[in-house]
Design a protein around this motif. Structure first.
Motif, PDB file in Angstrom:
ATOM      1  N   GLU A   1       0.828  -1.214   0.000  1.00 12.25           N
ATOM      2  CA  GLU A   1       0.000   0.000   0.000  1.00 12.25           C
ATOM      3  C   GLU A   1       0.860   1.260   0.000  1.00 12.25           C
TER       4      GLU A   1
ATOM      5  N   ARG B   1       3.731   1.637  -1.460  1.00 13.82           N
ATOM      6  CA  ARG B   1       4.259   1.828  -2.816  1.00 13.82           C
ATOM      7  C   ARG B   1       3.147   2.175  -3.807  1.00 13.82           C
ATOM      8  N   LEU B   2       1.958   1.626  -3.586  1.00 14.28           N
ATOM      9  CA  LEU B   2       0.851   1.917  -4.504  1.00 14.28           C
ATOM     10  C   LEU B   2       0.470   3.385  -4.477  1.00 14.28           C
ATOM     11  N   ALA B   3       0.806   4.062  -3.398  1.00 18.48           N
ATOM     12  CA  ALA B   3       0.518   5.503  -3.339  1.00 18.48           C
ATOM     13  C   ALA B   3       1.237   6.248  -4.449  1.00 18.48           C
ATOM     14  N   ASN B   4       2.381   5.734  -4.861  1.00 19.84           N
ATOM     15  CA  ASN B   4       3.159   6.360  -5.929  1.00 19.84           C
ATOM     16  C   ASN B   4       2.973   5.679  -7.276  1.00 19.84           C
TER      17      ASN B   4
ATOM     18  N   PRO C   1      -0.155   3.563  -8.474  1.00 19.55           N
ATOM     19  CA  PRO C   1      -1.439   2.911  -8.171  1.00 19.55           C
ATOM     20  C   PRO C   1      -1.858   1.826  -9.156  1.00 19.55           C
ATOM     21  N   ALA C   2      -1.265   1.789 -10.337  1.00 18.27           N
ATOM     22  CA  ALA C   2      -1.664   0.789 -11.329  1.00 18.27           C
ATOM     23  C   ALA C   2      -0.645  -0.337 -11.484  1.00 18.27           C
ATOM     24  N   ASP C   3       0.359  -0.372 -10.646  1.00 18.57           N
ATOM     25  CA  ASP C   3       1.404  -1.404 -10.771  1.00 18.57           C
ATOM     26  C   ASP C   3       0.801  -2.778 -10.493  1.00 18.57           C
TER      27      ASP C   3
ATOM     28  N   LEU D   1      -0.382  -4.555  -6.894  1.00 21.11           N
ATOM     29  CA  LEU D   1      -1.794  -4.898  -6.692  1.00 21.11           C
ATOM     30  C   LEU D   1      -1.948  -6.376  -6.340  1.00 21.11           C
TER      31      LEU D   1
ATOM     32  N   ARG E   1      -0.892  -6.875  -2.753  1.00 20.29           N
ATOM     33  CA  ARG E   1      -1.932  -6.381  -1.827  1.00 20.29           C
ATOM     34  C   ARG E   1      -3.095  -7.354  -1.762  1.00 20.29           C
TER      35      ARG E   1
ATOM     36  N   VAL F   1      -9.858  -6.075  -5.279  1.00 16.50           N
ATOM     37  CA  VAL F   1      -8.548  -5.637  -5.782  1.00 16.50           C
ATOM     38  C   VAL F   1      -8.113  -6.505  -6.958  1.00 16.50           C
TER      39      VAL F   1
END
Length: 854
Positions: free
Chosen positions: A713, A715-718, A720-722, A726, A729, A745
């Motif tokens: 989470e 890293r997804l902040a920077n 989000p579509a990786d 995903l 997570r 998700v």
């Protein structure tokens, strides 16, 4: 009957005794003169008092037959066997019925090797050529059907010119003759205690036990002599025969003083000669091949290829030897340690008016450059590894210089240069030529360095004539073998840029790409490599087959390719390690263990932990949990930062039913992984989660899943579509019991070819947990279709994970089918079969027993 006293000037047959040379259990040895042929000889006399001793007479006759059967420059030659009646010896007064038996042999002027070793050990550069002579003698004896059985330094004489002569074949016998009752060498009736002790120190274990001897007994004794020459003391020594015998049977040679400069091939040969199991020892032909730097029966065919010494410099024609041979013709390099030793010689050219001043000037400049070049040592002629020959011809503006770099031991021209130096006084051209010769010497030094480290690497580096390419390739291999792939890739790319036709750089670049899951790029690199090697044969073909197999999913093909390559490069540590890894991957750890043990014994990459890690893991997989824990303990002491050792110990304790010890060991592994590993933090959390599940440490599993979720989470902040983040997570949410969130998700994206199957597996588990069994089954069937399309990498591992997902749904039959596919692909990991909790469904139903073997 009184004793006979031999004296100078006494006649024995037609031979006049001159001086006493020595005495042993077989009688006396005298220097004598043969008046018929006008030469000095050695006469060994068996005293009359033992003429009725059948054993002593038998030994005497065996020595005569053995010497007669052998014809070799390093075996003392026998000239004659005779008897002389004592009555024929004027003034002796002895009984004429008792004959005097004698052997007449070649006289070797000089002392024994034992006497030389009393002054101290020989350096490896002197020891190897000397022991090569001894090995050649024993090889010839074995070829003639003769086993020496009493080889030791006292039975190796050194002529004044340095020639070694093997003597004293009194205990020799011929192949396939059974020992006579009681003919056990260790119990020979020899009165001199020192002879017994000395013999025991060189006896093979089977010889000590009184078993029948074959030529491998001589190989053991040769190893003892080789070790003694290098260390200066006996490898098996003690105050008494029982103490020595105990060390021999226990396999405890004293190699503590083996010089650090001993070349690795010689060190490994010594260890192989002293293997307790005789069948594992090398033949004497293999001993000779190793010491001589060539394979048995090698013939040499060469083709010459001209290449520039370095890209972007003056167009100097350098002829570089490229060797292409069949398996029996791959030649091992002579032992190389330290700097390249170079002698610079200005050859006379009397036919053209004598040696020119320019030749002398260039020689002096080359000598100065050699002394200043890193990795090169200037030496006097006759002591060199490579000689630089300088010859100038012509005069004035037409003066030319010819330079060859010659390796006489190999019979090879390392490089050749022909240049016109007629402009002006030639000062600039002399300097240019000197610098390029220095580069050629550095290149040869790198080649020999790699040959000494690994025969495969030595072969590959000789595919380029570029110093920058060779240097970058050498450095890249250092990082590659230590799995530092990022830096290895950078250096190998430098090698490729320096010499675009240097195909071995592409081979390793492809392996770097494969290790980072860039499989398409790896295949493209190998295709480019094939375009450079149009018609690969022999060793080149074997190397390319291994490279291509490493990128394939067919591990059986890889094993076969590796075994073919090892026939070309039997001493290659890289190939041996890769073969062990392949055996472990196809669930044959018992085959991997001896290879890894041999690597450790041979001293290959002693500061590299993975060899020990693989040994411990293979011992674990083969069920040898106590051995695995012992290896792990030693490995952890040697490499305290490595996490693999406590992990193996944890699994071994778990298999033995000691859960508390398993969790204690795993706690150390976790700490080391988080403190010292350079792996991605998210990957580390995921790995530790799996570790904890194997030892049923539920609290740690939950802790690591939470860590995975938090890191994903963050890293997804920077990003989000990786898709990889995903997926991490979603898997963490599903594992923490938040199935609905996980499904949401996992349904929000699609992964790439590598990640999509695992998205579907996590989605199936999430749907099943929410009661959507039909949706779960559909996701699993879609993952199965991806497996059947063969588009995803690591198909065996994917099949295993599909089986685990079916287990999570309680579908044992479906799961078993996928586990069988994984097994048939390359075998199931025994660690998973023993400990993976996802297989509990099949364990309870008793369905795992048939999965352990293909």
């Amino acid at each position: 009957m009184g004793a006979v006293t031999l004296k100078p000037h006494m006649q024995v047959g037609r031979f006049e005794l001159l001086s006493f040379l020595g005495k042993g259990g077989m009688g006396e040895v005298w220097r004598a003169r043969d008046p018929r042929l006008g030469r000095e000889v050695a006469v060994k006399v068996l005293p009359p008092r033992v003429v009725r001793d059948e054993e002593r007479v038998g030994r005497f006759e065996r020595e005569a037959r053995a010497l007669a059967a052998c014809n070799h420059p390093n075996i003392a030659q026998i000239y004659e066997v005779g008897e002389w009646r004592l009555a024929d010896m004027a003034g002796t007064g002895e009984d004429a019925a008792e004959p005097l038996r004698f052997l007449v042999m070649e006289l070797v002027d000089g002392g024994s090797l034992a006497a030389r070793l009393a002054e101290g050990p020989l350096p490896p550069r002197e020891a190897v050529p000397l022991l090569l002579q001894v090995a050649s003698a024993l090889q010839a004896a074995h070829a003639s059907g003769v086993i020496h059985r009493d080889l030791k330094p006292a039975n190796i004489l050194l002529a004044a010119d340095g020639t070694a002569k093997v003597v004293d074949f009194g205990l020799a016998r011929f192949f396939r003759r059974r020992e006579e009752a009681g003919d056990s060498d260790i119990t020979q009736a020899v009165s001199t205690a020192g002879i017994v002790v000395g013999t025991a120190s060189y006896m093979a274990p089977e010889q000590v036990r009184g078993e029948e001897c074959d030529e491998k007994c001589d190989v053991w004794a040769f190893g003892c002599c080789l070790g003694e020459v290098l260390t200066g003391h006996r490898l098996f020594d003690g105050a008494s025969v029982p103490e020595i015998v105990g060390k021999v049977l226990a396999g405890l040679p004293d190699l503590s003083d083996l010089p650090a400069t001993t070349p690795r091939p010689v060190r490994r040969l010594l260890q192989r000669c002293l293997i307790a199991e005789r069948g594992a020892r090398p033949t004497m032909a293999e001993v000779v091949a190793t010491l001589a730097g060539e394979e048995p029966g090698a013939t040499r065919r060469r083709r010459w290829a001209a290449a520039a010494l370095a890209a972007g410099v003056l167009a100097l024609a350098l002829a570089v030897t490229l060797v292409v041979r069949r398996p029996a013709e791959i030649r091992r390099a002579p032992p190389f340690a330290g700097d390249l030793r170079v002698a610079v010689v200005a050859d006379d050219d009397r036919g053209r008016g004598g040696r020119s001043a320019l030749a002398d000037r260039l020689r002096d400049r080359l000598l100065a450059v050699a002394t200043q070049t890193k990795g090169v040592q200037a030496v006097l002629e006759g002591q060199e590894d490579v000689s630089v020959h300088v010859r100038a011809a012509g005069a004035g503006d037409g003066e030319r210089v010819h330079i060859t770099l010659e390796d006489r031991r190999r019979g090879a021209i390392v490089a050749a240069l022909d240049e016109n130096l007629g402009e002006g006084d030639g000062a600039a051209s002399v300097e240019t030529v000197a610098q390029h010769v220095a580069a050629a010497l550095q290149l040869e030094g790198i080649r020999r360095q790699l040959e000494a480290e690994d025969a495969l690497h030595g072969f590959l580096v000789r595919r380029t004539a570029s110093l920058p390419a060779a240097r970058a390739f050498r450095d890249g291999l250092q990082y590659y073998t230590r799995t530092r792939m990022a830096r290895a890739g950078e250096l190998l790319e430098e090698a490729r840029q320096a010499d675009p036709r240097f195909w071995p750089a592409l081979v390793y670049l492809a392996q770097v790409a494969g290790s980072q899951a860039r499989f398409r790029e790896g295949r493209e690199l190998l295709a480019a490599c094939r375009s450079l090697v149009r018609d690969p044969q022999g060793a080149e073909l074997a190397v390319l087959e291994v490279a291509e197999s490493l990128l394939s999913e067919d591990l059986q093909r890889l094993l076969e390719a590796l075994e073919r390559a090892r026939r070309w490069f039997p001493d290659s540590g890289e190939l041996m390690y890769r073969t062990a890894w392949a055996y472990r991957s196809v669930d044959r750890p018992e085959k991997a263990i001896p290879l890894l043990e041999e690597l450790i014994r041979s001293g290959w990459q002693p500061d590299w932990s993975p060899t020990w890690e693989q040994l411990a893991m293979n011992q674990l997989l083969s069920g040898r949990t106590a051995a695995a824990r012992a290896t792990a303990a030693e490995g952890e002491a040697r490499f305290p930062e490595r996490f693999s050792y406590p992990f193996v110990a944890a699994c071994a304790w778990q298999m033995e039913g000691n859960g508390e010890a398993a969790r204690e060991a795993l706690a150390r592994a976790i700490r080391k992984r988080l403190d010292f590993s350079t792996s991605d933090q998210l990957v580390s959390y995921q790995t530790i989660q799996w570790w904890a599940s194997l030892v049923r440490w539920d609290e740690e599993v939950v802790r690591q899943r939470r860590a995975v979720l938090a890191e994903a989470e963050r890293r997804l902040a920077n990003a989000p579509a990786d898709p990889s983040l995903l997926l991490a997570r979603g898997e963490a949410l599903q594992g923490l019991g938040r199935a609905a969130e996980a499904a949401a998700v996992l349904e929000s994206f699609r992964g790439d070819s590598a990640g999509e199957p695992y998205r579907l597996l996590a989605l199936a588990k999430s749907r099943a947990a929410t009661g959507d069994r039909a949706g779960a089954a559909a996701a699993l069937k879609e993952a199965g279709e991806l497996w059947r399309s063969r588009q995803a990498p690591a198909l065996g591992r994917l099949a295993y994970n599909i089986g685990c997902a079916w287990c999570a749904m309680g579908e044992a039959e479906e799961a078993l089918g996928w586990f069988l596919r994984a097994r048939d692909q390359y075998g199931l990991d025994r660690l998973d079969l023993a400990l993976d909790p996802e297989l509990d469904l099949l364990r309870k139903k008793g369905l795992l027993a048939g999965l352990a073997r293909r």
